[in-house]
Scaffold this motif. Structure first.
Motif, short mmCIF file in Angstrom:
data_model
loop_
_atom_site.label_atom_id
_atom_site.label_comp_id
_atom_site.label_asym_id
_atom_site.label_seq_id
_atom_site.Cartn_x
_atom_site.Cartn_y
_atom_site.Cartn_z
N GLY A 1 -1.12 6.70 -3.82
CA GLY A 1 -1.79 7.84 -4.12
C GLY A 1 -1.15 8.57 -5.53
N ILE A 2 0.12 8.42 -5.35
CA ILE A 2 0.71 8.90 -6.76
C ILE A 2 0.11 8.11 -7.82
CG2 ILE A 2 3.06 9.11 -8.22
CD1 ILE A 2 4.20 9.75 -5.32
N TRP B 1 5.96 0.32 9.84
CA TRP B 1 5.34 1.79 9.09
C TRP B 1 6.00 2.70 8.19
CZ3 TRP B 1 7.42 6.62 9.25
CH2 TRP B 1 8.77 6.75 9.83
N LYS B 2 7.34 2.39 7.99
CA LYS B 2 8.02 2.93 6.63
C LYS B 2 7.39 2.23 5.50
CE LYS B 2 12.19 3.69 9.40
NZ LYS B 2 13.48 3.36 9.31
N ARG B 3 7.13 0.89 5.42
CA ARG B 3 6.76 0.43 4.28
C ARG B 3 5.33 0.61 3.88
NH1 ARG B 3 10.69 -3.15 6.35
NH2 ARG B 3 12.19 -3.72 4.76
N TRP B 4 4.49 0.79 4.95
CA TRP B 4 3.19 1.07 4.86
C TRP B 4 3.02 2.42 4.20
CZ3 TRP B 4 -0.90 -1.71 4.16
CH2 TRP B 4 -0.99 -3.15 4.71
N LEU B 5 3.66 3.38 4.93
CA LEU B 5 3.69 4.83 4.45
C LEU B 5 4.23 4.85 2.99
CD1 LEU B 5 3.35 7.84 5.02
CD2 LEU B 5 5.90 7.66 5.70
N SER B 6 5.11 4.11 2.62
CA SER B 6 5.88 4.17 1.14
C SER B 6 4.51 3.44 0.04
CB SER B 6 6.99 3.16 0.90
OG SER B 6 7.79 3.89 1.68
N PHE B 7 3.86 2.52 0.80
CA PHE B 7 2.86 1.94 0.02
C PHE B 7 1.68 2.99 -0.22
CE2 PHE B 7 -1.26 -0.58 -0.03
CZ PHE B 7 -0.98 -1.07 -1.23
N ILE B 8 1.31 3.69 0.44
CA ILE B 8 0.23 4.50 0.84
C ILE B 8 0.64 5.49 -0.42
CG2 ILE B 8 -1.26 6.19 2.01
CD1 ILE B 8 -1.13 4.11 4.16
#
Length: 142
Positions: free
Chosen positions: A138-139, A127-134
């Protein structure tokens, strides 16, 4: 790594790709280096220029200095970058002025390709990698 003239020619062409990207504002030659598979060697070669290797240079142990900094590799890549910057600067400027959408689309495609190559190197998608990816997407979109 033992390389022949064909290998150095290919490295020069990869450097030319990096130089072409560097001419476009907002696009990184590092992205191209990553896509074409020379990023890690490039970073390691640049990092090898330290006090130890500079001492070799200033004591005129030029062959040892050249070998320690991976000189043939760096020379090939830098030559390609310079060829590209000096030969493509006017062409890229023309294309950006007359065909900006196509140029930006091409380089945006290269950035998207680099995300594919990075994602292949990630072993576990938690989930940390998915969150970082998302967040990164976005940025980048913003």
């Amino acid at each position: 790594m033992k390389r022949n003239i064909k290998d150095y020619t290919i490295l020069t062409l990869k450097g030319m790709g990096m130089g072409a990207a560097d001419v476009v504002p907002g696009v990184s030659g590092g992205t191209i280096a990553f896509i074409v598979g020379i990023y890690e060697e490039l970073i390691n070669s640049i990092k090898s220029v330290d006090l130890k290797t500079l001492k070799l240079l200033f004591t005129f142990k030029l062959k040892s200095f050249w070998n320690n900094i991976n000189g043939n590799f760096l020379l090939s890549v830098i030559l390609g970058i310079l060829i590209s910057v000096f030969s493509l600067a006017k062409l890229i400027t023309f294309l950006l002025d007359d065909y900006p959408v196509l140029v930006w689309a091409f380089f945006f495609g290269l950035v998207i390709a680099s995300t594919y190559f990075v994602s292949k190197r990630i072993q576990v998608w938690d989930w940390k990698r998915w969150l970082s990816f998302i967040i990164g997407v976005g940025i980048a979109y913003y």
